[in-house]
Write a protein that holds these residues in place. Sequence first.
Motif, short mmCIF file in Angstrom:
data_model
loop_
_atom_site.label_atom_id
_atom_site.label_comp_id
_atom_site.label_asym_id
_atom_site.label_seq_id
_atom_site.Cartn_x
_atom_site.Cartn_y
_atom_site.Cartn_z
N ILE A 248 25.91 103.85 -29.14
CA ILE A 248 25.05 102.78 -28.63
C ILE A 248 23.60 103.25 -28.55
O ILE A 248 22.67 102.50 -28.86
CB ILE A 248 25.58 102.31 -27.25
CG1 ILE A 248 26.94 101.61 -27.44
CG2 ILE A 248 24.58 101.38 -26.58
CD1 ILE A 248 27.65 101.27 -26.15
N GLN A 249 23.41 104.51 -28.18
CA GLN A 249 22.06 105.07 -28.15
C GLN A 249 21.44 105.07 -29.53
O GLN A 249 20.26 104.71 -29.70
CB GLN A 249 22.11 106.51 -27.61
CG GLN A 249 20.76 107.22 -27.58
CD GLN A 249 20.88 108.68 -27.14
OE1 GLN A 249 21.87 109.08 -26.53
NE2 GLN A 249 19.90 109.47 -27.47
N MET A 250 22.22 105.46 -30.55
CA MET A 250 21.73 105.44 -31.92
C MET A 250 21.31 104.03 -32.33
O MET A 250 20.26 103.84 -32.97
CB MET A 250 22.81 105.96 -32.88
CG MET A 250 23.05 107.45 -32.83
SD MET A 250 24.45 107.92 -33.90
CE MET A 250 23.82 107.45 -35.52
N ALA A 251 22.13 103.05 -31.97
CA ALA A 251 21.82 101.65 -32.31
C ALA A 251 20.54 101.19 -31.62
O ALA A 251 19.66 100.57 -32.25
CB ALA A 251 22.99 100.76 -31.93
N GLU A 252 20.42 101.50 -30.34
CA GLU A 252 19.25 101.07 -29.57
C GLU A 252 17.97 101.71 -30.09
O GLU A 252 16.92 101.07 -30.10
CB GLU A 252 19.46 101.40 -28.09
CG GLU A 252 20.54 100.54 -27.42
CD GLU A 252 20.81 100.95 -25.99
OE1 GLU A 252 20.39 102.07 -25.60
OE2 GLU A 252 21.45 100.17 -25.26
N GLU A 253 18.05 102.96 -30.53
CA GLU A 253 16.87 103.65 -31.04
C GLU A 253 16.27 102.96 -32.26
O GLU A 253 15.07 103.05 -32.52
CB GLU A 253 17.23 105.10 -31.40
CG GLU A 253 17.45 106.00 -30.19
CD GLU A 253 17.98 107.38 -30.57
OE1 GLU A 253 18.31 107.57 -31.76
OE2 GLU A 253 18.06 108.25 -29.69
N ARG A 254 17.11 102.26 -33.02
CA ARG A 254 16.63 101.60 -34.24
C ARG A 254 16.72 100.07 -34.14
O ARG A 254 16.51 99.37 -35.13
CB ARG A 254 17.44 102.08 -35.46
CG ARG A 254 17.28 103.56 -35.75
CD ARG A 254 15.85 103.90 -36.17
NE ARG A 254 15.72 105.28 -36.59
CZ ARG A 254 15.41 106.28 -35.78
NH1 ARG A 254 15.20 106.06 -34.49
NH2 ARG A 254 15.31 107.52 -36.25
N GLY A 255 17.03 99.55 -32.97
CA GLY A 255 17.08 98.11 -32.77
C GLY A 255 18.21 97.41 -33.50
O GLY A 255 18.10 96.24 -33.87
N VAL A 256 19.32 98.12 -33.71
CA VAL A 256 20.47 97.54 -34.41
C VAL A 256 21.43 96.95 -33.39
O VAL A 256 21.84 97.64 -32.45
CB VAL A 256 21.20 98.61 -35.25
CG1 VAL A 256 22.41 98.00 -35.96
CG2 VAL A 256 20.25 99.25 -36.27
N PRO A 257 21.84 95.69 -33.52
CA PRO A 257 22.82 95.12 -32.60
C PRO A 257 24.15 95.86 -32.71
O PRO A 257 24.59 96.18 -33.80
CB PRO A 257 22.97 93.67 -33.08
CG PRO A 257 21.77 93.39 -33.91
CD PRO A 257 21.38 94.70 -34.54
N ALA A 258 24.75 96.13 -31.57
CA ALA A 258 26.05 96.82 -31.55
C ALA A 258 26.96 96.08 -30.57
O ALA A 258 27.43 96.64 -29.57
CB ALA A 258 25.89 98.29 -31.17
N LEU A 259 27.21 94.81 -30.85
CA LEU A 259 27.93 93.96 -29.92
C LEU A 259 29.38 94.40 -29.76
O LEU A 259 29.93 94.37 -28.65
CB LEU A 259 27.88 92.51 -30.41
CG LEU A 259 26.47 91.92 -30.63
CD1 LEU A 259 26.56 90.47 -31.06
CD2 LEU A 259 25.62 92.06 -29.36
N GLY A 260 30.00 94.83 -30.86
CA GLY A 260 31.37 95.31 -30.77
C GLY A 260 31.47 96.54 -29.90
O GLY A 260 32.41 96.69 -29.10
N ALA A 261 30.51 97.44 -30.02
CA ALA A 261 30.51 98.65 -29.20
C ALA A 261 30.34 98.30 -27.73
O ALA A 261 30.92 98.95 -26.85
CB ALA A 261 29.40 99.59 -29.66
N ASP A 262 29.54 97.27 -27.45
CA ASP A 262 29.35 96.84 -26.05
C ASP A 262 30.66 96.33 -25.45
O ASP A 262 30.96 96.58 -24.28
CB ASP A 262 28.29 95.74 -25.98
CG ASP A 262 26.88 96.27 -26.19
OD1 ASP A 262 26.66 97.47 -25.94
OD2 ASP A 262 26.00 95.49 -26.60
#
Length: 295
Positions: A248-262
């Motif tokens: 999730i941190q990796m996704a947030e760093e690049r602004g990528v949605p990670a809804l499944g991970a949430d």
Amino acid sequence: MADKIGFIGVGTMGEPMCRNLARKSGLAVLAADRDEAPLKRLAADGVKSASIDEIATECRIIMLSLPGGKEVEQVCLGEGGLVSKAKLGWTVIDLSTSPTSLARRLYAEFEGCASAFADAPVARTRQAAIDGTLSIMVGGTRECFTRIEPLLRCMASEVTYCGEAGSGQAVKILNNMILFQTGVALAEALAIARAHGVDGTVLFDTLTKGSADSFALRNHGMKAMLPGVFPERAFSVEYALKDLSYAIQMAEERGVPALGADVVRELMERAAELGHGKEYWPVILKAVEDATAKK
């Protein structure tokens, strides 16, 4: 004198990995851990118990198998850590699952000390660690990978070069994110099937014959969720949450949605609230069942 290998952290995964390394590498292995029990068991395979300071003094190759980034950072960058002791020609290999940003920082720190660093997190189960059939994903220079690959193959049947420093961690973290999301799908499917009177064994056996087949189904679904077996001292909900947080941190760093991970995080946090935090992570099924029971 032949190189000695230092192995720091011989817990659930580290102990069998260290054992295979001692049996297959042909090199002397020194191991350090806070728990004396695995060190005593490893002594039967010729592994010598040592402190981290002794490993730093005697070994040119040092492997880390620690719970997560916090512990890796402490051992490497804390007061009196490995970076402060680094010598010309060292090779440090992090087998733990740690943040990609930490791997890149450690690469730079050790390179500045004329030492090599590779992130080489492991995938698959504890049984795979015992059998020496892990999958290891490696980040670092190609030259370093070529040198360490034979050692990694003492512990793994699959060793993949993923690219520059941090790449091994990135691939491993995303592997786990996908695994956990598949686990949620399996837990939901099993709960829905049972709620409609469909036998779970029939469901999962049939899924293995179709497009929903997967490693997660055959291992985490059929061997854990279906029989309801979620032991401790396996890959726990707490550790899974740690790995998921890195994704999730990796996704947030690049602004990528990670809804499944949430969604996975929500279910894992619920499982922990229900008292299952130290149990094998497919216990998220109980979080799904708990929500179902309240409807």
